[in-house]
Design an enzyme around this catalytic site. Sequence first.
Site, PDB file in Angstrom:
ATOM      1  N   CYS A 174      24.735   9.286 -68.158  1.00 52.73           N
ATOM      2  CA  CYS A 174      25.890  10.182 -68.253  1.00 52.73           C
ATOM      3  C   CYS A 174      25.615  11.296 -69.264  1.00 52.73           C
ATOM      4  CB  CYS A 174      27.132   9.398 -68.657  1.00 52.73           C
ATOM      5  SG  CYS A 174      28.536  10.454 -69.043  1.00 52.73           S
TER       6      CYS A 174
ATOM      7  N   CYS B 229      27.941  11.291 -72.292  1.00 50.54           N
ATOM      8  CA  CYS B 229      27.602  10.220 -73.233  1.00 50.54           C
ATOM      9  C   CYS B 229      26.382  10.626 -74.067  1.00 50.54           C
ATOM     10  CB  CYS B 229      27.335   8.905 -72.497  1.00 50.54           C
ATOM     11  SG  CYS B 229      28.853   8.033 -72.009  1.00 50.54           S
TER      12      CYS B 229
ATOM     13  N   ASP C 282      32.191  24.698 -73.138  1.00 48.72           N
ATOM     14  CA  ASP C 282      31.561  24.527 -71.832  1.00 48.72           C
ATOM     15  C   ASP C 282      30.315  25.423 -71.748  1.00 48.72           C
ATOM     16  OD1 ASP C 282      32.765  23.421 -68.851  1.00 48.72           O
ATOM     17  OD2 ASP C 282      31.080  24.834 -68.837  1.00 48.72           O
TER      18      ASP C 282
ATOM     19  N   HIS D 166      33.211   5.885 -72.504  1.00 43.33           N
ATOM     20  CA  HIS D 166      33.000   6.379 -71.134  1.00 43.33           C
ATOM     21  C   HIS D 166      34.144   5.923 -70.231  1.00 43.33           C
ATOM     22  CE1 HIS D 166      30.617   7.839 -67.690  1.00 43.33           C
ATOM     23  NE2 HIS D 166      31.254   6.875 -67.054  1.00 43.33           N
TER      24      HIS D 166
ATOM     25  N   ASN E 274      39.536  17.244 -63.398  1.00 44.44           N
ATOM     26  CA  ASN E 274      39.165  17.076 -61.995  1.00 44.44           C
ATOM     27  C   ASN E 274      38.750  15.635 -61.732  1.00 44.44           C
ATOM     28  OD1 ASN E 274      39.464  19.898 -61.495  1.00 44.44           O
ATOM     29  ND2 ASN E 274      37.430  20.265 -62.344  1.00 44.44           N
TER      30      ASN E 274
ATOM     31  N   HIS F 246      36.991  14.363 -68.657  1.00 43.92           N
ATOM     32  CA  HIS F 246      37.025  15.532 -69.550  1.00 43.92           C
ATOM     33  C   HIS F 246      38.194  16.416 -69.183  1.00 43.92           C
ATOM     34  CE1 HIS F 246      34.373  16.350 -66.114  1.00 43.92           C
ATOM     35  NE2 HIS F 246      34.792  17.609 -66.172  1.00 43.92           N
TER      36      HIS F 246
ATOM     37  N   HIS G  31      39.395  20.251 -69.363  1.00 44.19           N
ATOM     38  CA  HIS G  31      39.040  21.649 -69.604  1.00 44.19           C
ATOM     39  C   HIS G  31      40.216  22.315 -70.312  1.00 44.19           C
ATOM     40  CE1 HIS G  31      35.716  21.811 -66.501  1.00 44.19           C
ATOM     41  NE2 HIS G  31      36.401  20.797 -66.032  1.00 44.19           N
TER      42      HIS G  31
HETATM   43  P1  5GP Z   1      33.853  19.302 -63.749  1.00 44.33           P
HETATM   44  O1  5GP Z   1      33.360  20.183 -62.648  1.00 44.33           O
HETATM   45  O2  5GP Z   1      33.249  17.920 -63.671  1.00 44.33           O
HETATM   46  O3  5GP Z   1      35.350  19.258 -63.866  1.00 44.33           O
HETATM   47  O4  5GP Z   1      33.386  19.982 -65.102  1.00 44.33           O
HETATM   48  C1  5GP Z   1      32.163  19.729 -65.728  1.00 44.33           C
HETATM   49  C2  5GP Z   1      31.948  20.836 -66.703  1.00 44.33           C
HETATM   50  O5  5GP Z   1      30.914  20.464 -67.582  1.00 44.33           O
HETATM   51  C3  5GP Z   1      31.512  22.158 -66.053  1.00 44.33           C
HETATM   52  O6  5GP Z   1      32.445  23.178 -66.386  1.00 44.33           O
HETATM   53  C4  5GP Z   1      30.124  22.411 -66.628  1.00 44.33           C
HETATM   54  O7  5GP Z   1      29.872  23.777 -66.882  1.00 44.33           O
HETATM   55  C5  5GP Z   1      30.138  21.576 -67.891  1.00 44.33           C
HETATM   56  N1  5GP Z   1      28.829  21.081 -68.294  1.00 44.33           N
HETATM   57  C6  5GP Z   1      27.929  20.430 -67.506  1.00 44.33           C
HETATM   58  N2  5GP Z   1      26.843  20.093 -68.217  1.00 44.33           N
HETATM   59  C7  5GP Z   1      27.068  20.529 -69.493  1.00 44.33           C
HETATM   60  C8  5GP Z   1      26.284  20.468 -70.690  1.00 44.33           C
HETATM   61  O8  5GP Z   1      25.178  19.944 -70.746  1.00 44.33           O
HETATM   62  N3  5GP Z   1      26.831  21.032 -71.802  1.00 44.33           N
HETATM   63  C9  5GP Z   1      28.063  21.623 -71.787  1.00 44.33           C
HETATM   64  N4  5GP Z   1      28.505  22.147 -72.941  1.00 44.33           N
HETATM   65  N5  5GP Z   1      28.822  21.697 -70.674  1.00 44.33           N
HETATM   66  C10 5GP Z   1      28.331  21.151 -69.535  1.00 44.33           C
HETATM   67 ZN    ZN Z   2      29.828   9.053 -70.209  1.00 42.16          ZN
END
Ligand code: 5GP
Ligand code: ZN
Length: 114
Positions: free
Chosen positions: A4, A7, A30, A46, A87, A100, A102
């Site tokens: 993950c 994590c 992000d 987690h 989401n 998470h 946003h």
């Molecule tokens: P989801 O689409 O699952 O709701 O959002 C995941 C978010 O995590 C996305 O907006 C993506 O840009 C962000 N994200 C993915 N990998 C990383 C990372 O390694 N570091 C950071 N800071 N954000 C990440």
């Molecule tokens: Zn995790």
Amino acid sequence: MNDCIFCKIIAGDIPSNKVYEDDKILCFRDIAPMAPVHLLVIPKVHICSADCITEENADVIAHIFTTIPKIAKQEGISEDGYRIITNHGTNGRQSVKHLHFHILAGKLLPENMG
Ligand code: 5GP
Ligand code: ZN
């Protein structure tokens, strides 16, 4: 969880731009911001998504939502406003399977939510 990405961020194995941290939660920027301010708030434990919230892990969810106003004040986004999004699953377009929230701010956000 071993594979993950969030994590790994919590463990410090992947760097992140931290905004707030305590013993239960982490907030960082992000990597691909969709607004001038785009933060992610995650529990250190987690939890797979909002669909995995239970009576047993609900305390950390309450903690997230009582801490978000503090983070918002720190970021200077309280007055103009912000949006909180989470989401779940394929149709929700969840890409990281660690719960998470946003926080989007810094501009007038789109009216259309889908
Ligand atoms: P989801 O689409 O699952 O709701 O959002 C995941 C978010 O995590 C996305 O907006 C993506 O840009 C962000 N994200 C993915 N990998 C990383 C990372 O390694 N570091 C950071 N800071 N954000 C990440
Ligand atoms: Zn995790």
